[in-house]
Design an enzyme around this catalytic site. Structure first.
Site, mmCIF file in Angstrom:
data_model
loop_
_atom_site.group_PDB
_atom_site.id
_atom_site.type_symbol
_atom_site.label_atom_id
_atom_site.label_comp_id
_atom_site.label_asym_id
_atom_site.label_seq_id
_atom_site.Cartn_x
_atom_site.Cartn_y
_atom_site.Cartn_z
ATOM 1 N N GLY A 1 14.877 1.522 -4.296
ATOM 2 C CA GLY A 1 14.442 2.078 -3.020
ATOM 3 C C GLY A 1 13.369 1.192 -2.407
ATOM 4 N N GLY B 1 16.000 1.925 -9.985
ATOM 5 C CA GLY B 1 15.627 2.456 -8.664
ATOM 6 C C GLY B 1 15.369 1.323 -7.694
ATOM 7 C CE LYS C 1 0.522 13.871 -4.122
ATOM 8 N NZ LYS C 1 0.660 12.409 -4.074
ATOM 9 C CB VAL D 1 8.493 0.630 -4.844
ATOM 10 C CG1 VAL D 1 7.690 -0.257 -5.793
ATOM 11 C CG2 VAL D 1 7.566 1.500 -4.012
HETATM 12 P P1 NAD Z 1 12.421 5.700 -2.858
HETATM 13 O O1 NAD Z 1 12.832 7.111 -2.699
HETATM 14 O O2 NAD Z 1 12.424 4.800 -1.666
HETATM 15 O O3 NAD Z 1 13.352 4.989 -3.965
HETATM 16 C C1 NAD Z 1 13.675 5.569 -5.177
HETATM 17 C C2 NAD Z 1 15.085 5.101 -5.516
HETATM 18 O O4 NAD Z 1 15.393 5.501 -6.844
HETATM 19 C C3 NAD Z 1 16.157 5.700 -4.609
HETATM 20 O O5 NAD Z 1 16.947 4.674 -4.043
HETATM 21 C C4 NAD Z 1 16.956 6.617 -5.546
HETATM 22 O O6 NAD Z 1 18.333 6.682 -5.202
HETATM 23 C C5 NAD Z 1 16.733 5.932 -6.881
HETATM 24 N N1 NAD Z 1 16.895 6.783 -8.060
HETATM 25 C C6 NAD Z 1 16.514 8.078 -8.233
HETATM 26 N N2 NAD Z 1 16.806 8.470 -9.486
HETATM 27 C C7 NAD Z 1 17.355 7.406 -10.113
HETATM 28 C C8 NAD Z 1 17.831 7.172 -11.412
HETATM 29 N N3 NAD Z 1 17.814 8.135 -12.341
HETATM 30 N N4 NAD Z 1 18.332 5.958 -11.735
HETATM 31 C C9 NAD Z 1 18.363 4.975 -10.799
HETATM 32 N N5 NAD Z 1 17.915 5.125 -9.543
HETATM 33 C C10 NAD Z 1 17.417 6.320 -9.192
HETATM 34 O O7 NAD Z 1 10.986 5.762 -3.565
HETATM 35 P P2 NAD Z 1 9.906 4.588 -3.591
HETATM 36 O O8 NAD Z 1 8.979 4.756 -2.447
HETATM 37 O O9 NAD Z 1 10.580 3.293 -3.814
HETATM 38 O O10 NAD Z 1 9.092 4.992 -4.896
HETATM 39 C C11 NAD Z 1 9.611 4.740 -6.194
HETATM 40 C C12 NAD Z 1 8.674 5.350 -7.225
HETATM 41 O O11 NAD Z 1 7.370 4.778 -7.089
HETATM 42 C C13 NAD Z 1 8.485 6.864 -7.093
HETATM 43 O O12 NAD Z 1 8.314 7.413 -8.368
HETATM 44 C C14 NAD Z 1 7.190 6.981 -6.317
HETATM 45 O O13 NAD Z 1 6.524 8.198 -6.588
HETATM 46 C C15 NAD Z 1 6.410 5.805 -6.877
HETATM 47 N N6 NAD Z 1 5.377 5.325 -5.949
HETATM 48 C C16 NAD Z 1 5.736 4.849 -4.722
HETATM 49 C C17 NAD Z 1 4.734 4.400 -3.869
HETATM 50 C C18 NAD Z 1 5.082 3.824 -2.522
HETATM 51 O O14 NAD Z 1 4.226 3.145 -1.926
HETATM 52 N N7 NAD Z 1 6.287 4.031 -2.010
HETATM 53 C C19 NAD Z 1 3.386 4.440 -4.250
HETATM 54 C C20 NAD Z 1 3.066 4.922 -5.522
HETATM 55 C C21 NAD Z 1 4.086 5.365 -6.378
#
Ligand code: NAD
Length: 366
Positions: free
Chosen positions: A198, A196, A99, A200
């Protein structure tokens, strides 16, 4: 040279903050290398932790964050790097975890910082492959890739849709969890609450709707969340009400640390399974869930989809199909749940112990 300054530096080393014992932490947790990076020109202050390269290169994204202290940045870096090793080991990837964290600062020249980091990564000659994480978007990845080829990009030059890959893994984990409890999965009778929506969360919702499940979702960005729910046709609820909705699966896809004494009391789900990293505030909250009969599937098993995509793209020059990602994650979850059931140990503890014992084998320690 300013002799007075040189002498002062030689005599007074107490500018080092007390309480950071990097070498102790490294040997306790089996880290290979921790690198401190400083670039005077851009103002970059960063840490790179390489946890394990015993089976292949180390993979890990770059997190740019305003840490409260250098110690907090170091701890985050070490914790995330070790989790990447667990992910690799459990998903059968011939590589380990790493990391990088950038200590964000309003005065930081962001482009200069990423370019400098890119040169550092290039200089590591493929021992470390990096990629996206919180604070590192497509533009940052472009700056990095101008300086190094050891980076996973999100656009057409990369291994395809990373968020979709992560969502596929989370979906496979949910399916394995439901099958474990119910014997078979009747999606039309299942309700999944997604926190959430977003990258994923929205893709997970789409997949669940495709198979006929009932989806309820929320997002603190309500305009965005409501738009996703409208587009896919599911119910949107106000943020922070989702935790107490009666459901089969609660899928955290937002931030970490959301399961603690207060929220666990309010949960009305049979399974917790999602993609968000580090959802347990503390490890004992995993025991607490287990004690209350809630099946908690560890995030570091379910959210390995993007890592699987990135790793095979670099190591074997191919894009792992979504079915391959689902199979890897589903079989990892099956193995963990079988051991958990026979030994009566919470699944997240089983996952850690399987990962540790496979790691010891890789390192020739077992
Ligand atoms: P993202 O930033 O696209 O989406 C996260 C969403 O969660 C946002 O829309 C945000 O507004 C919302 N959010 C934040 N706090 C919140 C809450 N308390 N209640 C409701 N909604 C809330 O992130 P992502 O890429 O979709 O990733 C989501 C999670 O998965 C993260 O924890 C990330 O570390 C983990 N993750 C993602 C990936 C990937 O490929 N993108 C890989 C491994 C792990």
């Amino acid at each position: 040279m300013d002799l007075a300054l040189g002498e002062r530096r030689l005599e007074k080393v107490d500018w080092l903050p007390m309480g950071i014992h990097i070498l102790d932490a490294m040997s306790r947790e089996g880290f290979e290398e921790v690198i401190g990076v400083h670039d005077r020109k851009s103002g970059l202050r960063a840490l790179i932790a390489i946890h394990d390269t015993s089976a292949g290169p180390a993979f890990g994204g770059i997190r740019r964050w305003s840490y409260l202290s250098e110690r907090a940045a170091l701890m985050d870096c070490l914790r995330l790097a070790r989790a990447m090793t667990y992910k690799c080991v459990l998903a059968g990837i011939p590589g380990g975890g790493a990391k990088a964290v950038v200590l964000d600062d309003p005065a930081l020249d962001i482009e200069g910082a990423y370019r400098h980091l890119g040169k550092m990564v290039e200089g590591m000659n493929g021992r470390f492959y990096t990629g996206p994480d919180v604070g590192t978007d497509g533009t940052a990845l472009d700056w990095l890739s101008a300086e190094t080829s050891y980076v996973t990009r999100t656009g057409p030059e990369g291994p395809g849709d990373l968020g979709g890959a992560t969502a596929a893994g989370a979906f496979a984990g949910i399916r394995a969890g439901l099958r474990h409890i119910d014997g078979e999965v009747d999606w039309s009778a299942r309700k999944i609450v997604i926190q959430g929506l977003g990258e994923v969360g929205a893709k997970l919702a789409s997949r669940l709707i495709e198979v006929g499940a009932t989806v309820v979702g929320t997002d603190i960005d309500t305009d965005h969340g409501e738009a996703v729910a409208r587009r896919l046709g599911f119910e949107f609820v106000e943020p922070s009400t989702e935790i107490q909705i009666e459901c089969d699966v609660f899928a955290p896809c937002a931030l970490g640390g959301i399961l603690h004494d207060v929220t666990i009391e309010r949960l009305r789900t049979r399974i917790v399974a999602g993609a968000a990293n580090n959802v347990l505030a503390k490890n004992h909250h995993g025991d607490m869930l287990h004690g209350r009969g809630v099946l908690y599937l560890p995030d570091f098993v379910l959210n390995a989809g993007a890592l699987i995509r990135g790793a095979f793209f670099h190591l074997e020059n191919r894009i792992e199909p979504l079915e391959g990602i689902e199979t890897r994650i589903e079989s990892a979850v099956d193995e963990i749940l079988t051991c958990s059931q026979s030994d009566g140990i919470p699944p997240f503890r089983v996952a850690i112990s399987i990962a540790e014992s496979r790691l010891a084998q890789r390192r020739g320690d077992a």
